[in-house]
Design an enzyme around this catalytic site. Structure first.
Site, PDB file in Angstrom:
ATOM      1  N   GLU A 158       0.815  -1.225   0.000  1.00  0.00           N
ATOM      2  CA  GLU A 158       0.000   0.000   0.000  1.00  0.00           C
ATOM      3  C   GLU A 158       0.846   1.272   0.000  1.00  0.00           C
ATOM      4  OE1 GLU A 158      -2.818  -0.414   3.207  1.00  0.00           O
ATOM      5  OE2 GLU A 158      -3.836  -2.065   2.204  1.00  0.00           O
ATOM      6  N   ASN A 218       2.401  -4.967  -3.226  1.00  0.00           N
ATOM      7  CA  ASN A 218       0.974  -5.272  -3.058  1.00  0.00           C
ATOM      8  C   ASN A 218       0.208  -3.964  -2.850  1.00  0.00           C
ATOM      9  OD1 ASN A 218      -0.961  -7.469  -2.590  1.00  0.00           O
ATOM     10  ND2 ASN A 218      -1.059  -6.784  -0.458  1.00  0.00           N
ATOM     11  N   HIS A 258      -9.999  -6.070  -3.085  1.00  0.00           N
ATOM     12  CA  HIS A 258     -11.141  -5.861  -2.185  1.00  0.00           C
ATOM     13  C   HIS A 258     -12.190  -5.094  -2.993  1.00  0.00           C
ATOM     14  CE1 HIS A 258      -9.103  -7.277   1.401  1.00  0.00           C
ATOM     15  NE2 HIS A 258      -8.080  -6.504   1.127  1.00  0.00           N
ATOM     16  N   GLU A 289      -6.078 -10.546  -1.917  1.00  0.00           N
ATOM     17  CA  GLU A 289      -6.933 -10.377  -0.725  1.00  0.00           C
ATOM     18  C   GLU A 289      -8.396 -10.294  -1.140  1.00  0.00           C
ATOM     19  OE1 GLU A 289      -5.521  -7.165   1.737  1.00  0.00           O
ATOM     20  OE2 GLU A 289      -3.416  -7.693   1.450  1.00  0.00           O
ATOM     21  N   ASP A 291     -12.130 -10.108  -1.680  1.00  0.00           N
ATOM     22  CA  ASP A 291     -13.504 -10.205  -1.168  1.00  0.00           C
ATOM     23  C   ASP A 291     -14.352  -9.307  -2.068  1.00  0.00           C
ATOM     24  OD1 ASP A 291     -12.742  -7.695   0.085  1.00  0.00           O
ATOM     25  OD2 ASP A 291     -12.355  -8.736   1.958  1.00  0.00           O
TER      26      ASP A 291
END
Ligand code: XIL
Length: 514
Positions: A158, A218, A258, A289, A291
């Protein structure tokens, strides 16, 4: 991802994906289709392995129910390898017990581990405010603590700002950055760049210790080429520039994925194209990651969400160098964003029920990879970091897609045996180095593992490899499957690659199946 879910406003957007891509081998372009799956697998990990990628899950020691090893073949510690848990203020390690538990669990269940994460503004604990030297100490300690038991490490997480500015973050550790010549970037040799310097350190440690661990960057909101409304995804473009510029130190890119209805977090139509352009740099791409907010499909945890999962999985499957997908937890109720109901299972405490999204993902994985990569990777212009060198900023200009000259060539395939496997190699060569992409194809019967041998010409050495375990660096060398790409259905293929110095013209691979 920002750890504040509430910042995401609710809007709805559903995506479509391009239907076809092309395969370039030895200058010949063709569309490849694998056809229907031979026999449908009944777990995510088996279906993914057959398609040549891993399917993983974020986990904590308290949630290691049997489903973890049954359904997934990759594990990311959700919190237990973050500096807030394992780093002291001097960069030493502490409290590694939970991380050890997860690594041991992964190993005994034949799962690949992703270390998560080293250099991050959040959950930094005692490392918060550290200088580069201390970060480097921590990087070295973390990498050597688990060595090859960790296949991938998120070295930097990030680094880029929210709201599609395309800029670096301004809080620590990015306060270490200096734009010496004031040209608006941190890429110049006189600049200081915490991303570059952290990766240089990590690459040195990997080389000094002969590790096979791959080093990843990432981030989130970097998934599509565009964001809502068709605006360019400046955050994705900034990440692309970073990977292209520091390609010699970066092996893999994680798109957190996400997905929700924040305008910058949607599933855009160009997800696959964005995965492809990073893959074309020669790095592995992972969706790290995943979702998917049920609101993306009008508050529907049924078919709408399932269709969205299908699209995301398909986008990865359609890019050969997209080598893994990880969901950020097992079940909705145990998710960091439980209100979004974004995962593949309901239930909790080890008692889980499959959702429609699970069935869709399994089905899509079982269809396999229908399309292969478009272009050979852009190759780094500089040699690997010398084990004896001290960290130095790169002095070469950023690598551009057309530089250096790339000249694909294909050596003859070994003869197609009735069973067993065959291998062919595609070379991208430049003065002093090369990247070889090797395609392993099963014969008329499925195989459970493979090993490819070849002899490098005098003076050529292997410096880096991906999607395989390499033995030897010069002369007769051998590459064997890793856990997620050993099983290949009859007539189907997987790819691995390696980078080397010297010249590899004329190498002829020989494949042995197991
Ligand atoms: C999250 C965890 O899931 C939560 O349990 C924790 O409270 C906060 O961090 N991006 C990342 C992950 O890289 O490390 C974050 O994990 C989610 C966003």
């Amino acid at each position: 991802m920002s750890s504040n879910p509430s910042q995401h406003k609710k809007r709805t957007r559903i995506a479509l994906l391009p239907a076809a891509a092309l395969l370039l081998v030895g200058g010949t372009v063709f569309v490849q289709s694998t056809g229907p799956a031979v026999a449908a697998e009944t777990t995510l990990r088996a279906a993914a392995a057959k398609a040549g990628l891993f399917f993983g899950v974020a986990a904590s020691p308290g949630r290691l129910s049997s489903i973890v090893g049954q359904e997934f073949n990759q594990l990311t510690p959700e919190n237990d390898m973050k500096p807030s848990t394992i780093a002291t203020s001097s960069g030493a390690l502490q409290n590694t017990g939970a991380a050890d538990t997860l690594v041991n669990h992964a190993q005994s269940n034949n799962m690949v581990v992703r270390g998560h994460t080293m250099v991050w503004h959040s959950q930094a604990g005692s490392l918060q405010g550290a200088n580069q030297a201390t970060l480097n100490t921590f990087i070295g300690n973390a990498l050597t603590r688990w060595g090859n038991r960790i296949a991938y490490w998120d070295v930097v997480n990030e680094a880029l700002e929210d709201n599609n500015t395309g800029r670096r973050r301004t809080q620590w550790p990015h306060t270490l950055n200096r734009d010496a010549n004031g040209d608006g970037d941190f890429f110049d040799s006189t600049d200081t760049d915490v991303i570059r310097d952290s990766f240089i350190r990590a690459k040195q440690v990997v080389q000094q210790n002969s590790l096979s661990t791959k080093l990843c960057i990432n981030d989130y909101d970097v998934e599509g080429l565009t964001v809502q409304g068709g605006t360019a995804n400046r955050k994705a473009n900034a990440l692309y520039d970073i990977v292209r510029t520091y390609r010699q130190y970066i092996d893999c890119v994680g798109f957190q994925s996400h997905f929700n209805d924040n305008p910058n977090s949607i599933i855009s139509n160009d997800l696959q194209a964005n995965i492809q352009r990073f893959a074309d740099l020669g790095v592995e791409v992972h969706l790290t990651e995943v979702d998917i907010d049920d609101d993306l499909s009008n508050n529907d945890i049924g078919q709408g969400q399932a269709d969205n999962y299908r699209k995301v999985v398909r986008a990865c499957l359609n890019v050969a160098r997209c080598t893994g997908i990880t969901v950020w937890g097992i079940s909705d109720s145990e998710s960091w964003r439980s209100s979004e109901r974004g995962l593949l299972f309901t239930g909790g405490n080890g008692n889980y029920q499959r959702k429609a999204a699970y069935t869709a993902v399994l089905d899509e994985l079982n269809k396999g990879r229908t399309i292969s990569p478009t272009t050979p990777p852009v190759t780094p212009t500089t040699p690997p970091v010398s084990p004896t060198s001290t960290p130095v900023p790169p002095t070469t200009p950023p690598v551009t897609p057309s530089d250096p000259p790339v000249s694909p060539s294909v050596s003859p395939s070994s003869p197609q045996p009735p069973a067993g496997c065959s291998a062919s190699v595609s070379l991208n060569s430049w003065t002093g180095g090369f990247v070889a992409t090797v395609r392993v194809t099963a014969g008329s019967a499925p195989i459970n593992g493979w090993s490819v041998g070849l002899t490098l010409p005098n003076g050529a050495t292997v410096s880096n490899s991906w999607n395989s375990t390499a033995t030897g660096t010069s002369g007769a060398v051998r590459f064997s499957n890793v856990s997620y790409n050993g099983r290949i259905a009859a007539g189907q293929s997987t790819e691995f690659g390696f980078q080397g110095t010297g010249t590899a013209t004329g190498i002829t691979p020989t494949c042995t199946a197991s």
